[in-house]
Write a protein that holds these residues in place. Structure first.
Motif, mmCIF file in Angstrom:
data_model
loop_
_atom_site.group_PDB
_atom_site.id
_atom_site.type_symbol
_atom_site.label_atom_id
_atom_site.label_comp_id
_atom_site.label_asym_id
_atom_site.label_seq_id
_atom_site.Cartn_x
_atom_site.Cartn_y
_atom_site.Cartn_z
ATOM 1 N N GLY A 18 0.657 -1.195 0.138
ATOM 2 C CA GLY A 18 -0.020 -0.149 0.001
ATOM 3 C C GLY A 18 0.886 1.222 -0.020
ATOM 4 O O GLY A 18 1.936 1.246 -0.516
ATOM 5 N N ILE A 20 2.026 4.301 2.223
ATOM 6 C CA ILE A 20 2.403 4.700 3.478
ATOM 7 C C ILE A 20 1.720 6.233 4.073
ATOM 8 O O ILE A 20 1.351 6.116 5.237
ATOM 9 C CB ILE A 20 4.127 4.806 3.803
ATOM 10 C CG1 ILE A 20 4.362 4.635 5.233
ATOM 11 C CG2 ILE A 20 4.503 6.170 3.235
ATOM 12 C CD1 ILE A 20 5.595 4.489 5.764
ATOM 13 N N ALA A 31 11.661 8.191 4.345
ATOM 14 C CA ALA A 31 13.007 7.833 3.809
ATOM 15 C C ALA A 31 13.249 9.083 3.202
ATOM 16 O O ALA A 31 13.345 9.338 1.997
ATOM 17 C CB ALA A 31 12.816 6.752 2.897
ATOM 18 N N GLY A 41 10.110 10.162 -4.699
ATOM 19 C CA GLY A 41 9.647 8.764 -3.954
ATOM 20 C C GLY A 41 8.689 8.831 -2.618
ATOM 21 O O GLY A 41 7.727 9.883 -2.849
ATOM 22 N N VAL A 42 9.120 8.326 -1.636
ATOM 23 C CA VAL A 42 8.158 8.379 -0.776
ATOM 24 C C VAL A 42 8.204 9.753 0.230
ATOM 25 O O VAL A 42 7.158 10.416 0.645
ATOM 26 C CB VAL A 42 8.506 7.205 0.393
ATOM 27 C CG1 VAL A 42 9.756 7.481 1.307
ATOM 28 C CG2 VAL A 42 7.246 6.994 1.464
ATOM 29 N N ASP A 43 9.265 10.415 0.245
ATOM 30 C CA ASP A 43 9.629 11.600 0.567
ATOM 31 C C ASP A 43 8.438 12.970 0.124
ATOM 32 O O ASP A 43 7.921 13.383 0.668
ATOM 33 C CB ASP A 43 11.072 12.041 0.424
ATOM 34 C CG ASP A 43 11.509 13.124 1.210
ATOM 35 O OD1 ASP A 43 10.772 13.828 2.211
ATOM 36 O OD2 ASP A 43 12.847 13.750 0.961
ATOM 37 N N PRO A 129 8.715 2.390 5.538
ATOM 38 C CA PRO A 129 8.682 2.065 3.954
ATOM 39 C C PRO A 129 10.107 1.179 3.752
ATOM 40 O O PRO A 129 10.577 1.258 5.088
ATOM 41 C CB PRO A 129 8.918 3.617 3.229
ATOM 42 C CG PRO A 129 9.806 4.215 4.358
ATOM 43 C CD PRO A 129 9.488 3.882 5.690
ATOM 44 N N SER A 130 10.069 0.704 2.710
ATOM 45 C CA SER A 130 11.446 0.084 2.458
ATOM 46 C C SER A 130 12.520 1.000 2.275
ATOM 47 O O SER A 130 12.676 1.338 1.174
ATOM 48 C CB SER A 130 11.160 -0.813 1.353
ATOM 49 O OG SER A 130 12.254 -1.536 1.050
ATOM 50 N N SER A 132 15.815 3.074 1.501
ATOM 51 C CA SER A 132 17.064 2.913 0.656
ATOM 52 C C SER A 132 16.785 2.291 -0.611
ATOM 53 O O SER A 132 17.709 1.946 -1.104
ATOM 54 C CB SER A 132 18.050 2.449 1.269
ATOM 55 O OG SER A 132 18.742 3.551 2.106
ATOM 56 N N THR A 133 15.740 1.411 -0.713
ATOM 57 C CA THR A 133 15.575 0.448 -1.888
ATOM 58 C C THR A 133 15.006 1.306 -3.125
ATOM 59 O O THR A 133 14.709 0.370 -4.151
ATOM 60 C CB THR A 133 14.738 -0.833 -1.330
ATOM 61 O OG1 THR A 133 13.485 -0.310 -1.144
ATOM 62 C CG2 THR A 133 15.300 -1.484 -0.293
ATOM 63 N N ALA A 135 15.442 5.356 -4.882
ATOM 64 C CA ALA A 135 16.497 5.915 -5.397
ATOM 65 C C ALA A 135 17.746 5.586 -4.964
ATOM 66 O O ALA A 135 18.702 5.793 -5.577
ATOM 67 C CB ALA A 135 16.168 7.500 -5.464
ATOM 68 N N TYR A 136 17.926 5.380 -3.565
ATOM 69 C CA TYR A 136 19.227 4.850 -3.001
ATOM 70 C C TYR A 136 19.729 3.469 -3.415
ATOM 71 O O TYR A 136 20.783 3.158 -2.944
ATOM 72 C CB TYR A 136 18.956 4.909 -1.617
ATOM 73 C CG TYR A 136 19.184 6.505 -1.298
ATOM 74 C CD1 TYR A 136 19.300 7.516 -2.104
ATOM 75 C CD2 TYR A 136 19.328 6.780 0.310
ATOM 76 C CE1 TYR A 136 19.460 8.762 -1.775
ATOM 77 C CE2 TYR A 136 19.276 8.336 0.540
ATOM 78 C CZ TYR A 136 19.436 9.376 -0.386
ATOM 79 O OH TYR A 136 19.425 10.575 0.013
ATOM 80 N N PHE A 169 5.353 -0.762 -1.541
ATOM 81 C CA PHE A 169 4.696 -0.065 -2.577
ATOM 82 C C PHE A 169 4.408 -0.933 -3.997
ATOM 83 O O PHE A 169 3.641 -0.310 -4.713
ATOM 84 C CB PHE A 169 5.701 1.083 -2.923
ATOM 85 C CG PHE A 169 4.480 2.477 -3.279
ATOM 86 C CD1 PHE A 169 3.677 2.923 -2.672
ATOM 87 C CD2 PHE A 169 5.233 3.033 -4.581
ATOM 88 C CE1 PHE A 169 2.629 3.840 -3.336
ATOM 89 C CE2 PHE A 169 4.519 4.274 -5.026
ATOM 90 C CZ PHE A 169 3.098 4.584 -4.370
HETATM 91 P P1 ADP Z 1 15.341 5.958 -0.805
HETATM 92 O O1 ADP Z 1 15.997 7.104 -1.390
HETATM 93 O O2 ADP Z 1 15.453 5.689 0.579
HETATM 94 O O3 ADP Z 1 15.702 4.569 -1.715
HETATM 95 P P2 ADP Z 1 12.521 6.307 -2.374
HETATM 96 O O4 ADP Z 1 11.522 6.982 -1.394
HETATM 97 O O5 ADP Z 1 13.285 6.505 -3.510
HETATM 98 O O6 ADP Z 1 13.714 6.144 -0.862
HETATM 99 O O7 ADP Z 1 12.161 4.558 -2.129
HETATM 100 C C1 ADP Z 1 11.983 3.763 -0.806
HETATM 101 C C2 ADP Z 1 11.027 2.689 -1.053
HETATM 102 O O8 ADP Z 1 9.720 3.430 -0.856
HETATM 103 C C3 ADP Z 1 10.960 2.480 -2.574
HETATM 104 O O9 ADP Z 1 10.658 0.917 -2.237
HETATM 105 C C4 ADP Z 1 9.587 2.847 -3.168
HETATM 106 O O10 ADP Z 1 9.009 2.069 -3.990
HETATM 107 C C5 ADP Z 1 8.829 3.052 -1.830
HETATM 108 N N1 ADP Z 1 7.627 4.209 -2.162
HETATM 109 C C6 ADP Z 1 7.313 5.111 -2.870
HETATM 110 N N2 ADP Z 1 6.516 5.881 -2.841
HETATM 111 C C7 ADP Z 1 6.011 5.190 -1.596
HETATM 112 C C8 ADP Z 1 4.645 5.498 -0.797
HETATM 113 N N3 ADP Z 1 3.789 6.376 -0.912
HETATM 114 N N4 ADP Z 1 4.281 4.506 0.166
HETATM 115 C C9 ADP Z 1 5.161 3.297 0.595
HETATM 116 N N5 ADP Z 1 6.158 3.193 -0.211
HETATM 117 C C10 ADP Z 1 6.589 4.267 -1.074
#
Ligand code: ADP
Length: 187
Positions: A18, A20, A31, A41-43, A129-130, A132-133, A135-136, A169
């Motif tokens: 889902g 977050i 993240a 991404g999630v940020d 969230p997961s 670092s997986t 963009a990192y 996600f």
């Molecule tokens: P990082 O820079 O730490 O890798 P990201 O945001 O690029 O952070 O990705 C971290 C994980 O969060 C990835 O698996 C990405 O698919 C996932 N993600 C992105 N958007 C969301 C969301 N709205 N809810 C949950 N997970 C998400």
């Protein structure tokens, strides 16, 4: 919504497929990147849905406590703005650079720093969230093992936090976490 729950000591770990930003746990973890000023991404999703209050608080934290940015593995907390969660815990995971640059220690530290902040605030439920997986670029298989092992160890040391959710996600990421969890928790 796809969901799998594991009971570990007196607490629960849930894996959820889902978004977050929809979670109603006491806190959700962002993240973030070390600038704390938003990103993709999630940020990006958290700031977009949570509104400008979160960014204002992040800017203050930068100014007063981390003028050079939040170091990798550390965490800070802000309100949740318009989100269902009352708080957002912002942590910075490591960028994957092949695996020999302290990545696993720093990823573990990001989970621990976030959970310790939640403990300090006396929160009882947290969604991750997961880290670092995206963009990192941290490999999901390795990251899932570290995340789940760290949470398992945390539950053995602390009983105040009773629910931790990892929100995945994509179906692919969810399935990788699921198979790692089956291996770690059902032996
Ligand atoms: P990082 O820079 O730490 O890798 P990201 O945001 O690029 O952070 O990705 C971290 C994980 O969060 C990835 O698996 C990405 O698919 C996932 N993600 C992105 N958007 C969301 C969301 N709205 N809810 C949950 N997970 C998400």
């Amino acid at each position: 919504m796809l969901k799998k729950e594991y009971s570990i000591r007196n607490s629960f770990l849930e894996l959820v497929l889902g978004d977050i930003t929809e979670m109603n746990t006491d806190a959700i973890v962002n993240a973030a990147n070390s600038s704390l000023l938003g990103g993709g991404g999630v940020d990006g999703a958290i700031h977009k849905k949570g509104g400008p209050k979160i960014l204002q608080e992040c800017k203050k934290i930068r100014k007063f406590y981390y003028p050079n940015g939040l170091p990798t593995g550390e965490a800070v907390i802000t309100s949740g703005g318009k989100l269902k969660a009352k708080y957002v815990i912002h942590t910075v995971g490591p960028v994957w650079s092949g695996g020999n640059h302290g990545e696993s220690r720093l990823l573990k530290k990001a989970y621990y720093s976030s959970l310790n902040l939640a403990l300090e605030k006396e929160l009882t439920s947290v969604s991750f969230p997961s880290i670092s997986t995206g963009a990192y670029n941290y490999p999901v298989q390795e990251a899932s093992y570290l995340a789940l092992k760290t949470i398992k160890n945390f539950f053995y040391k602390n009983s105040e936090i009773t629910k931790i959710v990892i929100v995945l996600f994509s179906k692919k990421t969810f399935n990788i976490y699921l198979s790692t969890a089956q291996m770690l928790f059902l032996q």
